[in-house]
Write an enzyme that holds these catalytic residues in place. Structure first.
Site, PDB file in Angstrom:
ATOM      1  N   LYS A 261      39.824  24.503-128.065  1.00 52.25           N
ATOM      2  CA  LYS A 261      40.681  23.141-128.837  1.00 52.25           C
ATOM      3  C   LYS A 261      40.921  22.121-128.005  1.00 52.25           C
ATOM      4  O   LYS A 261      41.018  22.233-126.675  1.00 52.25           O
ATOM      5  CB  LYS A 261      42.250  23.799-128.993  1.00 52.25           C
ATOM      6  CG  LYS A 261      43.122  22.780-129.478  1.00 52.25           C
ATOM      7  CD  LYS A 261      44.505  23.377-129.333  1.00 52.25           C
ATOM      8  CE  LYS A 261      45.450  22.120-129.768  1.00 52.25           C
ATOM      9  NZ  LYS A 261      46.869  22.578-129.764  1.00 52.25           N
ATOM     10  N   ASP A 266      47.880  14.740-129.104  1.00 56.22           N
ATOM     11  CA  ASP A 266      48.731  15.291-130.096  1.00 56.22           C
ATOM     12  C   ASP A 266      50.048  14.458-130.277  1.00 56.22           C
ATOM     13  O   ASP A 266      50.988  14.905-129.685  1.00 56.22           O
ATOM     14  CB  ASP A 266      48.806  16.538-130.051  1.00 56.22           C
ATOM     15  CG  ASP A 266      49.455  17.497-131.248  1.00 56.22           C
ATOM     16  OD1 ASP A 266      49.648  16.664-132.160  1.00 56.22           O
ATOM     17  OD2 ASP A 266      49.950  18.524-130.895  1.00 56.22           O
ATOM     18  N   LYS A 273      56.369  14.808-133.154  1.00 58.26           N
ATOM     19  CA  LYS A 273      57.026  15.129-132.096  1.00 58.26           C
ATOM     20  C   LYS A 273      57.989  14.198-131.419  1.00 58.26           C
ATOM     21  O   LYS A 273      58.170  12.986-131.654  1.00 58.26           O
ATOM     22  CB  LYS A 273      56.054  15.562-130.702  1.00 58.26           C
ATOM     23  CG  LYS A 273      55.135  16.331-131.206  1.00 58.26           C
ATOM     24  CD  LYS A 273      53.809  16.481-129.779  1.00 58.26           C
ATOM     25  CE  LYS A 273      52.934  17.613-129.967  1.00 58.26           C
ATOM     26  NZ  LYS A 273      53.325  19.051-130.177  1.00 58.26           N
ATOM     27  N   ASP A 284      46.575  18.648-124.464  1.00 57.20           N
ATOM     28  CA  ASP A 284      46.157  19.702-125.472  1.00 57.20           C
ATOM     29  C   ASP A 284      44.539  19.847-125.770  1.00 57.20           C
ATOM     30  O   ASP A 284      44.409  20.539-126.702  1.00 57.20           O
ATOM     31  CB  ASP A 284      46.649  18.909-126.949  1.00 57.20           C
ATOM     32  CG  ASP A 284      47.371  19.972-127.686  1.00 57.20           C
ATOM     33  OD1 ASP A 284      47.368  21.033-127.371  1.00 57.20           O
ATOM     34  OD2 ASP A 284      47.675  19.593-129.068  1.00 57.20           O
ATOM     35  N   ASP A 343      51.861  19.119-137.092  1.00 61.32           N
ATOM     36  CA  ASP A 343      51.919  19.388-135.760  1.00 61.32           C
ATOM     37  C   ASP A 343      51.374  21.096-135.462  1.00 61.32           C
ATOM     38  O   ASP A 343      51.284  21.495-134.431  1.00 61.32           O
ATOM     39  CB  ASP A 343      53.197  19.231-135.113  1.00 61.32           C
ATOM     40  CG  ASP A 343      53.469  19.390-133.787  1.00 61.32           C
ATOM     41  OD1 ASP A 343      52.194  18.738-132.948  1.00 61.32           O
ATOM     42  OD2 ASP A 343      54.332  19.810-133.066  1.00 61.32           O
ATOM     43  N   GLU A 345      48.254  21.713-135.827  1.00 56.66           N
ATOM     44  CA  GLU A 345      46.870  21.234-136.121  1.00 56.66           C
ATOM     45  C   GLU A 345      45.908  21.921-135.169  1.00 56.66           C
ATOM     46  O   GLU A 345      44.879  21.913-135.833  1.00 56.66           O
ATOM     47  CB  GLU A 345      46.822  19.550-135.651  1.00 56.66           C
ATOM     48  CG  GLU A 345      46.482  19.272-134.257  1.00 56.66           C
ATOM     49  CD  GLU A 345      47.702  19.867-133.307  1.00 56.66           C
ATOM     50  OE1 GLU A 345      47.322  20.052-132.174  1.00 56.66           O
ATOM     51  OE2 GLU A 345      48.532  19.782-133.765  1.00 56.66           O
ATOM     52  N   ARG A 347      45.314  25.293-134.995  1.00 59.46           N
ATOM     53  CA  ARG A 347      45.051  26.271-135.391  1.00 59.46           C
ATOM     54  C   ARG A 347      44.075  25.817-136.770  1.00 59.46           C
ATOM     55  O   ARG A 347      42.958  26.507-136.808  1.00 59.46           O
ATOM     56  CB  ARG A 347      45.901  26.991-135.938  1.00 59.46           C
ATOM     57  CG  ARG A 347      46.978  26.563-137.181  1.00 59.46           C
ATOM     58  CD  ARG A 347      48.253  26.916-137.378  1.00 59.46           C
ATOM     59  NE  ARG A 347      48.988  26.868-135.872  1.00 59.46           N
ATOM     60  CZ  ARG A 347      50.249  27.251-135.998  1.00 59.46           C
ATOM     61  NH1 ARG A 347      51.003  27.823-136.918  1.00 59.46           N
ATOM     62  NH2 ARG A 347      50.948  26.988-134.862  1.00 59.46           N
TER      63      ARG A 347
END
Length: 495
Positions: A261, A266, A273, A284, A343, A345, A347
């Site tokens: 990933k 993010d 967030k 991230d 959020d 995202e 996956r």
């Protein structure tokens, strides 16, 4: 480079510092000699007089001047050798290295044999020492105005035979793979955009045995990578899919797929967030950085194995083009996905990346992601959650190796419940979020849905991908978690 290691088959000192390990019971070691001196007797005498200590990780220093040997003798305690293992040995090395650094010692001679025992052979000690030196002395100040010269240590290893010299060099290579991952992870997000990330990866592996292919936003959209494109379209810096192939074995040998990933920042998107939750979201992309570290080590070790690495990189930002809750997108595998939480995202990009990796017909897919806070809530900040999709996935082998290295991974289940929940959408084939409990399990089920029948392990490294304190693996910040253990597993697979 913070450390330089040389070797000497003779007992010729390169410094006035001699480093020796000290166990609780010296009779557990073979007799140590240096320049004709019986160091075992000397160490025993000093220990009996409490001049030096065998307490695990305790570093002692004294002067030795006798019969032409005049050195500062530094000992580090090993404790009871029956309790010594790889993880504890690495902690011992870290204490030693930090003491050398703290005392501004820039050159030292190390008696390798003193660290070896029945518990851990000398060849294993050799690799762990050089690896830990790279990890413990890691330094990153690329964006500071005060460009102070970082600490540099010259180590001369005594008593290393040919295979141990090779082991030391192997340890350095794995350590440099971890350094590469840390360096990428530390780059600020205003600099490390998906495009810059892809360019840096291409440049790094240029003229190596690793081939790099990059798909830009336009290509991703045209070729049906609907989930990666959806996550990245809210940023002015478009998403990228980076595929790395390393061919160390025959063409007919199935590759191992490593998927990461790579969310370079993010914000949470429209499911935004909090201000505190946004801090450190540059990390991230640590899963993708760690995949790069694994491939870096594998190709430099010239492992006779085939690897395909897939990095899904995007910024999860907000603008008029950004994905919204209730949007539906078509994944690369042809299924539609309803977005309930922007959020969630990671996956999404992993879904397309895992399916893309599956097209290479790998023997197994391993994916690495800072995916869920739920995994941290379940296991704490220093452990990774691991999930498997079927019994053929090499879970036991990897978790055993990781545990020995102090990279703790614990299995969490994916059951029929989670497999049903990811399909609980009124308008699409799949849904990316649940409001119920077990969010780490739900996310794992979603990611592993895209590998089909190919064995897969999903590593949720949201906790240990970074640390907020200095520890035996180095300074606070990104850790390169599981790089060492996956490389060890790859080497074991070859054997």
């Amino acid at each position: 480079m913070p450390i330089q290691i040389t070797f000497d088959e003779q007992d010729e000192l390169a410094s006035d510092v001699l480093v020796v390990a000290l166990p609780d019971h010296l009779n557990q070691l073979s007799t140590l000699t240096f320049q004709g001196h019986n160091l075992t007797e000397l160490l025993d005498t000093y220990k009996q007089h409490h001049i030096i200590s065998s307490e695990v990780g305790k570093v002692s220093s004294t002067r030795f001047n006798e019969n032409g040997l005049d050195v500062r003798l530094i000992t580090v305690g090993l404790g009871n050798l029956k309790e010594l293992n790889r993880a504890r040995t690495m902690e011992v090395f870290e204490k030693l290295l930090q003491t050398l650094k703290g005392n501004h010692i820039t050159s030292a001679d190390v008696l390798l044999q003193s660290f070896a025992s029945k518990a851990i052979e000398k060849i294993e000690i050799a690799e762990l020492f050089s690896l830990q030196a790279k990890k413990a002395l890691y330094h990153f100040n690329n964006y500071k105005a005060d460009k102070r010269v970082p600490y540099h240590l010259n180590l001369k290893i005594h008593g290393a035979e040919a295979d141990e010299v090779t082991a030391i060099k192997d340890g350095e290579i794995i350590g440099e793979g971890i350094k590469l991952a840390r360096d990428f992870s530390n780059i600020p997000p205003n600099i490390l955009t998906p495009e810059y990330f892809a360019d840096m990866i291409s440049a790094h592996f240029e003229e190596t045995s690793v081939e790099v292919e990059v798909k830009d936003a336009e290509t991703l959209q045209a070729e049906g990578f609907g989930l990666i494109h959806a996550v990245g379209k809210g940023s002015e810096f478009g998403p990228r899919l980076i595929t790395l192939t390393y061919q160390g074995a025959d063409d007919d040998s199935a590759p191992i797929a490593l998927v990461g990933k790579g969310i370079t920042y993010d914000s949470g998107g429209y499911s935004i967030k909090s201000k505190l939750g946004m801090q450190e979201m540059k990390f991230d992309m640590c899963g993708s950085a760690n995949v790069l570290g694994m491939i870096e080590a594998a190709h430099r070790l010239a492992l006779p194995i085939n690897i395909v690495g897939v990095i899904a990189s995007a910024e999860n930002m907000i603008n008029g083009e950004a994905m919204k809750p209730d949007d539906v997108f078509t994944a690369l595998n042809g299924e539609t996905v309803e977005v309930l939480n922007t959020d969630a995202e990671g996956r999404l990009v992993l879904g397309d990346a895992v399916f893309h990796a599956s097209q290479y017909q790998p023997s197994v897919i391993l994916d690495f992601a800072t995916l869920t806070g739920a995994a941290v809530a379940a296991l704490g900040e220093d452990k990774a959650a691991v999930f498997k999709n079927n019994s053929d996935a090499p879970l036991e082998e990897i978790t055993k190796i990781a545990g020995e290295n102090g990279e703790w991974t614990f299995e969490l289940p994916v059951t029929e419940t989670e497999k049903h929940l990811i399909k609980k959408s009124e308008v699409a084939d799949l849904v990316n979020h649940t409001n119920g409990m077990g969010k780490a399990l739900f996310a794992a089920a979603f990611v592993m849905h895209f590998s089909g029948n190919i064995p897969q392990l999903h590593f949720d490294i949201a906790g240990p991908a970074t640390t907020n304190r200095n520890n035996f693996n180095g300074p606070k910040g990104p850790t390169g978690y599981l790089i060492q253990s996956i490389v060890d597993w790859l080497r074991q697979e070859i054997k």
